[in-house]
Every structure is written in C-alpha cells, then in structure tokens.
Design a protein around this motif. Structure first.
Motif, PDB file in Angstrom:
ATOM      1  N   GLY A 137      -0.146  27.417   6.017  1.00 41.21           N
ATOM      2  CA  GLY A 137      -1.245  26.458   6.095  1.00 41.21           C
ATOM      3  C   GLY A 137      -2.528  27.075   6.615  1.00 41.21           C
ATOM      4  N   THR A 138      -2.424  27.912   7.646  1.00 45.38           N
ATOM      5  CA  THR A 138      -3.613  28.565   8.196  1.00 45.38           C
ATOM      6  C   THR A 138      -4.254  29.498   7.172  1.00 45.38           C
ATOM      7  OG1 THR A 138      -2.719  28.449  10.448  1.00 45.38           O
ATOM      8  CG2 THR A 138      -4.478  30.034  10.053  1.00 45.38           C
ATOM      9  N   LEU A 139      -3.438  30.263   6.460  1.00 45.52           N
ATOM     10  CA  LEU A 139      -3.970  31.175   5.439  1.00 45.52           C
ATOM     11  C   LEU A 139      -4.681  30.399   4.323  1.00 45.52           C
ATOM     12  CD1 LEU A 139      -0.955  33.658   5.092  1.00 45.52           C
ATOM     13  CD2 LEU A 139      -3.196  34.159   6.093  1.00 45.52           C
ATOM     14  N   VAL A 140      -4.034  29.349   3.838  1.00 48.70           N
ATOM     15  CA  VAL A 140      -4.601  28.575   2.735  1.00 48.70           C
ATOM     16  C   VAL A 140      -5.889  27.878   3.150  1.00 48.70           C
ATOM     17  CG1 VAL A 140      -4.241  26.572   1.233  1.00 48.70           C
ATOM     18  CG2 VAL A 140      -2.403  28.244   1.562  1.00 48.70           C
ATOM     19  N   PHE A 141      -5.878  27.216   4.299  1.00 49.53           N
ATOM     20  CA  PHE A 141      -7.055  26.461   4.707  1.00 49.53           C
ATOM     21  C   PHE A 141      -8.196  27.365   5.180  1.00 49.53           C
ATOM     22  CE2 PHE A 141      -4.077  22.869   4.756  1.00 49.53           C
ATOM     23  CZ  PHE A 141      -4.846  21.931   4.086  1.00 49.53           C
ATOM     24  N   ALA A 142      -7.876  28.539   5.694  1.00 45.35           N
ATOM     25  CA  ALA A 142      -8.945  29.483   6.033  1.00 45.35           C
ATOM     26  C   ALA A 142      -9.713  29.874   4.768  1.00 45.35           C
ATOM     27  CB  ALA A 142      -8.360  30.719   6.712  1.00 45.35           C
ATOM     28  N   TRP A 143      -8.975  30.092   3.682  1.00 44.11           N
ATOM     29  CA  TRP A 143      -9.613  30.429   2.409  1.00 44.11           C
ATOM     30  C   TRP A 143     -10.453  29.259   1.906  1.00 44.11           C
ATOM     31  CZ3 TRP A 143      -8.673  28.312  -2.553  1.00 44.11           C
ATOM     32  CH2 TRP A 143      -9.320  28.984  -3.595  1.00 44.11           C
ATOM     33  N   ILE A 144      -9.893  28.048   2.003  1.00 49.70           N
ATOM     34  CA  ILE A 144     -10.619  26.853   1.543  1.00 49.70           C
ATOM     35  C   ILE A 144     -11.881  26.629   2.366  1.00 49.70           C
ATOM     36  CG2 ILE A 144     -10.530  24.337   1.362  1.00 49.70           C
ATOM     37  CD1 ILE A 144      -7.547  24.613   0.695  1.00 49.70           C
ATOM     38  N   PHE A 145     -11.747  26.689   3.694  1.00 47.66           N
ATOM     39  CA  PHE A 145     -12.896  26.431   4.561  1.00 47.66           C
ATOM     40  C   PHE A 145     -13.978  27.502   4.411  1.00 47.66           C
ATOM     41  CE2 PHE A 145      -9.847  24.092   7.648  1.00 47.66           C
ATOM     42  CZ  PHE A 145      -9.894  22.979   6.833  1.00 47.66           C
ATOM     43  N   GLN A 146     -13.539  28.746   4.185  1.00 44.66           N
ATOM     44  CA  GLN A 146     -14.509  29.822   3.971  1.00 44.66           C
ATOM     45  C   GLN A 146     -15.281  29.588   2.678  1.00 44.66           C
ATOM     46  OE1 GLN A 146     -12.793  33.793   3.867  1.00 44.66           O
ATOM     47  NE2 GLN A 146     -14.587  34.590   4.935  1.00 44.66           N
ATOM     48  N   ALA A 147     -14.577  29.138   1.646  1.00 45.08           N
ATOM     49  CA  ALA A 147     -15.231  28.847   0.366  1.00 45.08           C
ATOM     50  C   ALA A 147     -16.209  27.683   0.495  1.00 45.08           C
ATOM     51  CB  ALA A 147     -14.175  28.536  -0.692  1.00 45.08           C
ATOM     52  N   LEU A 148     -15.890  26.729   1.363  1.00 42.68           N
ATOM     53  CA  LEU A 148     -16.770  25.577   1.569  1.00 42.68           C
ATOM     54  C   LEU A 148     -17.963  25.901   2.463  1.00 42.68           C
ATOM     55  CD1 LEU A 148     -14.104  22.746   2.113  1.00 42.68           C
ATOM     56  CD2 LEU A 148     -15.626  23.017   0.136  1.00 42.68           C
ATOM     57  N   GLY A 149     -17.886  27.049   3.142  1.00 42.25           N
ATOM     58  CA  GLY A 149     -18.985  27.419   4.030  1.00 42.25           C
ATOM     59  C   GLY A 149     -18.794  26.941   5.455  1.00 42.25           C
ATOM     60  N   SER A 150     -17.545  26.715   5.844  1.00 47.29           N
ATOM     61  CA  SER A 150     -17.271  26.253   7.209  1.00 47.29           C
ATOM     62  C   SER A 150     -17.645  27.327   8.215  1.00 47.29           C
ATOM     63  CB  SER A 150     -15.787  25.900   7.356  1.00 47.29           C
ATOM     64  OG  SER A 150     -15.510  25.422   8.653  1.00 47.29           O
ATOM     65  N   TRP A 151     -18.083  26.894   9.389  1.00 48.61           N
ATOM     66  CA  TRP A 151     -18.453  27.815  10.459  1.00 48.61           C
ATOM     67  C   TRP A 151     -17.190  28.176  11.233  1.00 48.61           C
ATOM     68  CZ3 TRP A 151     -18.720  28.399  15.796  1.00 48.61           C
ATOM     69  CH2 TRP A 151     -19.667  29.321  16.256  1.00 48.61           C
ATOM     70  N   GLY A 152     -16.816  29.483  11.234  1.00 47.06           N
ATOM     71  CA  GLY A 152     -15.587  29.913  11.900  1.00 47.06           C
ATOM     72  C   GLY A 152     -14.343  29.473  11.166  1.00 47.06           C
ATOM     73  N   PRO A 153     -14.180  29.862   9.884  1.00 42.35           N
ATOM     74  CA  PRO A 153     -13.098  29.319   9.052  1.00 42.35           C
ATOM     75  C   PRO A 153     -11.682  29.610   9.548  1.00 42.35           C
ATOM     76  CG  PRO A 153     -14.156  31.182   7.967  1.00 42.35           C
ATOM     77  CD  PRO A 153     -15.003  30.835   9.146  1.00 42.35           C
ATOM     78  N   TRP A 154     -11.422  30.802  10.113  1.00 40.37           N
ATOM     79  CA  TRP A 154     -10.062  31.133  10.525  1.00 40.37           C
ATOM     80  C   TRP A 154      -9.625  30.303  11.732  1.00 40.37           C
ATOM     81  CZ3 TRP A 154      -6.459  33.727   7.925  1.00 40.37           C
ATOM     82  CH2 TRP A 154      -6.890  34.503   6.838  1.00 40.37           C
TER      83      TRP A 154
END
Length: 237
Positions: A137-154
């Motif tokens: 879950g952490t790996l998948v959502f880090a990729w998703i949040f990074q693609a969305l432009g989230s601040w501090g995705p990991w």
C-alpha cells in the motif's frame, strides 16, 4: 460572507502564524474519538467522522486556500477513508455491544454500559495481511501521490495506509492497532511540522503518548477478560 465561509476562514493568530480554527477543532474531535476508542465506547466513531470532515478541508490546502496552501493528498484522502471505515466500525461496535448486553431486538435499550468490543491479538494470518498491505500500500500510494503532486509523497503514503490499517484494526478489536498508530505518529510529526500544520503536528505528539497508554489499557483488559471468555460453565445437579 455566509456562515459556511466564515467557518472555513476563521483563523487564530499565534506568534504571527495563522492557524485555522477548523484544524484545531478537527483535531480535538480526533482526540476525543481516540479517548472514547480506548474506553470502547461506540460514540468514538461519529465523533471521529465530524473531525475527519473538518480536517479534509484543512489538508486540501490548495483547494480551500488555507494559509499553508499545500495539498497533502494522503492526509486529505485518509479523512475520506476514515469516514468509510468509521461507518463500518460504528456498525460493528454497535452490534457487538447489543449482543454483550443481551439485546437481541436491535434497539440497544440495555446496551448502554456494555463494552463495544473485546480486545484481542490479531492472528498470524491477520498479521501477515497487515504487513503485506502496509508495504504494498505504501509503495502504490507513494507513486499515486507523487503523480498527483502531493507534498512529501512517501511519508504521506505511509500515514495514509497506516491510518487505514489502524482504524480497521480498531474496528476489529486488534490490540496491535495502537502500535500501528505509533508508527504513523513517528512519521507524521516531522511531516506536519515542516509543512506548517502546527495544531495537527502537536496533536500527533500528544496522540503518540496517548496511544502508548491506550495500548497498555487494552492489553490489561485483554488479560483480565480472557479468563471470563474461556471459563467453562459447571453443571449443577
């Protein structure tokens, strides 16, 4: 200005730093929910839902134009997931409390003082599932949040996934859910301080100490109530 806009924009200034009242109020509701959860009270869930709704507007800072003006998609997304899981937990604990009180009518009339959940350790299979979901879950959502432009995705991804696991674990009565919350707090405090969400970061610090206490309380309850559950009735002739 209408009342809704006034609520969203109400700001407290501390040392020249703007802090939204809804961030403070949302976190207070979250702390109340955690306290009620430790006491195994059903009203922990609806109280938490109110806090989740308020904090969603806080962490979507770019959308709602908060002083930080940052979008933390993991923090915001987990509020939505909290609401969904909390509805499940609310139903689960209500049903358990009715059964514990001997109320088979569904009215809850005799269940006011009954515990809403019986703490237990997760099984080996359940723990394996927790670990797999945490990593994948952490790996998948880090990729998703990074693609969305989230601040501090990991960090945002682990907080998101860990929070969902902890909330689900609370609904199931797994004592380990307190330990998952500690792991979330360890990552959440520095992330929120750096991002400028000071009330939320302060709550994470308080919550870290609180969940350690909650873990001890649930372990004690689990030990005390285990003999009562395993005792075999003796027939009287």
């Amino acid at each position: 200005m209408n009342p809704i806009t006034e609520l969203l924009d109400a700001t407290l200034w501390i040392g020249g730093v703007p802090i939204l009242w809804r961030e403070i109020i949302g976190n207070v509701f979250g702390l109340l929910s955690a306290w009620a959860g430790m006491k195994r009270k059903v009203w922990a869930w609806p109280i938490g839902i109110v806090g989740n709704a308020l904090l969603f507007t806080v962490f979507m800072g770019g959308l709602f134009h908060t002083p930080q003006n940052l979008d933390l998609y993991g923090q915001a997304g987990r509020q939505i997931m909290f609401i969904a899981v909390s509805l499940f937990g609310w139903y689960q604990w209500s049903a358990t409390r009715r059964l514990a009180a001997g109320d088979t009518t569904g009215t809850g009339a005799e269940s006011e003082n009954a515990a809403a959940v019986q703490p237990r350790w997760a099984s080996a299979k359940e723990r394996t599932g927790i670990i797999i979901v945490a990593i994948v879950g952490t790996l998948v959502f880090a990729w998703i949040f990074q693609a969305l432009g989230s601040w501090g995705p990991w960090a945002d991804a682990w907080i998101f996934v860990g929070s969902i696991l902890a909330t689900y674990g609370m609904a199931r009565g797994w004592t380990e859910f307190w330990l998952i919350w500690i792991g979330v707090d360890i990552v959440g405090v520095p992330l929120l301080f750096i991002a400028g969400y000071y009330p939320s970061a302060a709550l994470y610090l308080i919550y870290g100490a609180f969940v350690a206490w909650g873990f001890i309380v649930w372990m004690r309850v689990q030990k005390e109530e285990a003999p009562a559950r395993t005792a075999t009735p003796v027939a009287v002739s």
